[in-house]
Design a protein around this motif. Structure first.
Motif, PDB file in Angstrom:
ATOM      1  N   ARG A 111       0.592  -1.520  -0.150  1.00  0.00           N
ATOM      2  CA  ARG A 111      -0.107   0.174   0.295  1.00  0.00           C
ATOM      3  C   ARG A 111       0.912   1.003   0.877  1.00  0.00           C
ATOM      4  O   ARG A 111       0.476   2.629  -0.929  1.00  0.00           O
ATOM      5  N   HIS A 112       2.393   1.265   0.691  1.00  0.00           N
ATOM      6  CA  HIS A 112       3.088   1.996   0.900  1.00  0.00           C
ATOM      7  C   HIS A 112       3.705   2.818  -0.958  1.00  0.00           C
ATOM      8  O   HIS A 112       3.786   3.603  -1.278  1.00  0.00           O
ATOM      9  N   ILE A 113       4.045   1.556  -1.220  1.00  0.00           N
ATOM     10  CA  ILE A 113       4.535   1.492  -2.352  1.00  0.00           C
ATOM     11  C   ILE A 113       4.004   1.696  -3.915  1.00  0.00           C
ATOM     12  O   ILE A 113       3.889   2.217  -4.307  1.00  0.00           O
ATOM     13  N   ALA A 114       2.456   1.461  -3.525  1.00  0.00           N
ATOM     14  CA  ALA A 114       1.651   1.435  -4.547  1.00  0.00           C
ATOM     15  C   ALA A 114       0.900   2.520  -5.123  1.00  0.00           C
ATOM     16  O   ALA A 114       0.508   3.574  -4.089  1.00  0.00           O
ATOM     17  N   ARG A 115       0.440   2.941  -6.402  1.00  0.00           N
ATOM     18  CA  ARG A 115      -0.171   4.606  -6.355  1.00  0.00           C
ATOM     19  C   ARG A 115      -1.450   4.428  -6.564  1.00  0.00           C
ATOM     20  O   ARG A 115      -2.220   5.357  -6.130  1.00  0.00           O
ATOM     21  N   GLU A 116      -1.888   2.808  -6.882  1.00  0.00           N
ATOM     22  CA  GLU A 116      -3.477   2.725  -6.529  1.00  0.00           C
ATOM     23  C   GLU A 116      -3.549   0.730  -6.621  1.00  0.00           C
ATOM     24  O   GLU A 116      -2.105   0.027  -6.448  1.00  0.00           O
ATOM     25  N   VAL A 117      -4.217   0.656  -5.588  1.00  0.00           N
ATOM     26  CA  VAL A 117      -4.428  -0.914  -5.097  1.00  0.00           C
ATOM     27  C   VAL A 117      -6.131  -0.862  -5.061  1.00  0.00           C
ATOM     28  O   VAL A 117      -6.483  -0.237  -4.326  1.00  0.00           O
ATOM     29  N   ILE A 129      -6.428  -8.806  -6.496  1.00  0.00           N
ATOM     30  CA  ILE A 129      -5.536  -7.206  -6.434  1.00  0.00           C
ATOM     31  C   ILE A 129      -5.137  -6.820  -7.246  1.00  0.00           C
ATOM     32  O   ILE A 129      -4.355  -7.558  -8.261  1.00  0.00           O
ATOM     33  N   HIS A 130      -5.009  -5.947  -7.840  1.00  0.00           N
ATOM     34  CA  HIS A 130      -5.324  -4.832  -8.265  1.00  0.00           C
ATOM     35  C   HIS A 130      -3.864  -3.634  -7.863  1.00  0.00           C
ATOM     36  O   HIS A 130      -4.727  -3.011  -6.999  1.00  0.00           O
ATOM     37  N   VAL A 131      -2.882  -3.504  -8.702  1.00  0.00           N
ATOM     38  CA  VAL A 131      -1.662  -2.474  -7.606  1.00  0.00           C
ATOM     39  C   VAL A 131      -1.397  -1.773  -9.011  1.00  0.00           C
ATOM     40  O   VAL A 131      -0.612  -2.678 -10.325  1.00  0.00           O
ATOM     41  N   CYS A 132      -1.455  -0.867  -8.863  1.00  0.00           N
ATOM     42  CA  CYS A 132      -0.358   0.114 -10.074  1.00  0.00           C
ATOM     43  C   CYS A 132       0.984   1.156  -9.534  1.00  0.00           C
ATOM     44  O   CYS A 132       0.324   1.408  -8.422  1.00  0.00           O
ATOM     45  N   ILE A 133       1.899   0.555 -10.220  1.00  0.00           N
ATOM     46  CA  ILE A 133       3.210   1.333  -9.733  1.00  0.00           C
ATOM     47  C   ILE A 133       3.568   1.940 -10.894  1.00  0.00           C
ATOM     48  O   ILE A 133       4.196   1.542 -12.101  1.00  0.00           O
ATOM     49  N   ALA A 134       4.149   2.786 -10.768  1.00  0.00           N
ATOM     50  CA  ALA A 134       5.083   4.218 -11.811  1.00  0.00           C
ATOM     51  C   ALA A 134       6.096   3.861 -11.740  1.00  0.00           C
ATOM     52  O   ALA A 134       6.910   3.124 -10.828  1.00  0.00           O
ATOM     53  N   VAL A 135       6.549   3.292 -13.001  1.00  0.00           N
ATOM     54  CA  VAL A 135       8.106   2.614 -13.725  1.00  0.00           C
ATOM     55  C   VAL A 135       8.767   3.064 -14.365  1.00  0.00           C
ATOM     56  O   VAL A 135       9.945   3.020 -14.676  1.00  0.00           O
ATOM     57  N   ALA A 136       8.353   4.157 -14.797  1.00  0.00           N
ATOM     58  CA  ALA A 136       8.860   5.290 -15.839  1.00  0.00           C
ATOM     59  C   ALA A 136       9.508   6.805 -15.311  1.00  0.00           C
ATOM     60  O   ALA A 136       8.083   6.941 -14.433  1.00  0.00           O
ATOM     61  N   GLY A 137      10.378   7.333 -15.597  1.00  0.00           N
ATOM     62  CA  GLY A 137      11.242   8.473 -14.957  1.00  0.00           C
ATOM     63  C   GLY A 137       9.996   9.672 -14.815  1.00  0.00           C
ATOM     64  O   GLY A 137       9.506   9.708 -16.240  1.00  0.00           O
TER      65      GLY A 137
END
Length: 137
Positions: A111-117, A129-137
């Motif tokens: 929950r801390h790392i993800a942009r969306e959970v 469980i759907h998680v979205c995280i930023a991976v590009a700069g």
């Protein structure tokens, strides 16, 4: 190199055993490194974050459910969608972390790392469980 018109995706079916998290971790690592060759830049720190999230989600699926699970990865617009689907309808529960290393940190880290959970029910009675995280700069 110009990215293809179809965003990179990866699906992995996993048995509920001690090798599941390692297989998911390796697949995520390989997937994120391979997309760079397809024109999708991924920050090295984002690879580490994604691998950690996948490891935690699959470990929890194996530890807290009775059946197999699956991992789906999809990269689009600098974001990585991570879906871990399992056979239990019970949502994850935040636990007080144990300082002796016996658990409780995974869901907090996700929950801390993800942009969306999001926790979504599946048509088979389990959950995704759907998680979205930023991976590009």
């Amino acid at each position: 190199m110009t990215p293809s018109h179809h965003p990179p995706e990866r699906h992995l079916d996993l048995l509920s055993d001690v090798s599941a998290a390692g297989r998911a971790r390796d697949a995520t690592h390989l997937f994120l490194h391979s997309v760079g060759d397809q024109g999708y830049p991924v920050l090295p720190a984002a690879v580490d974050a994604a691998v950690l999230v996948v490891t935690e989600l699959v470990t929890n699926a194996v530890r807290h459910t009775d059946g197999p699970c699956s991992l789906d990865l999809a990269l689009h617009g600098g974001l990585l969608d991570i879906d871990v689907t399992d056979t239990s309808s019970e949502p994850p529960v935040t636990r007080l972390p144990h300082l002796n290393g016996s658990g409780g940190w995974g869901w907090i880290l996700v929950r801390h790392i993800a942009r969306e959970v999001r926790v979504l029910p599946t048509s088979t009675g389990g959950k995704c469980i759907h998680v979205c995280i930023a991976v590009a700069g």
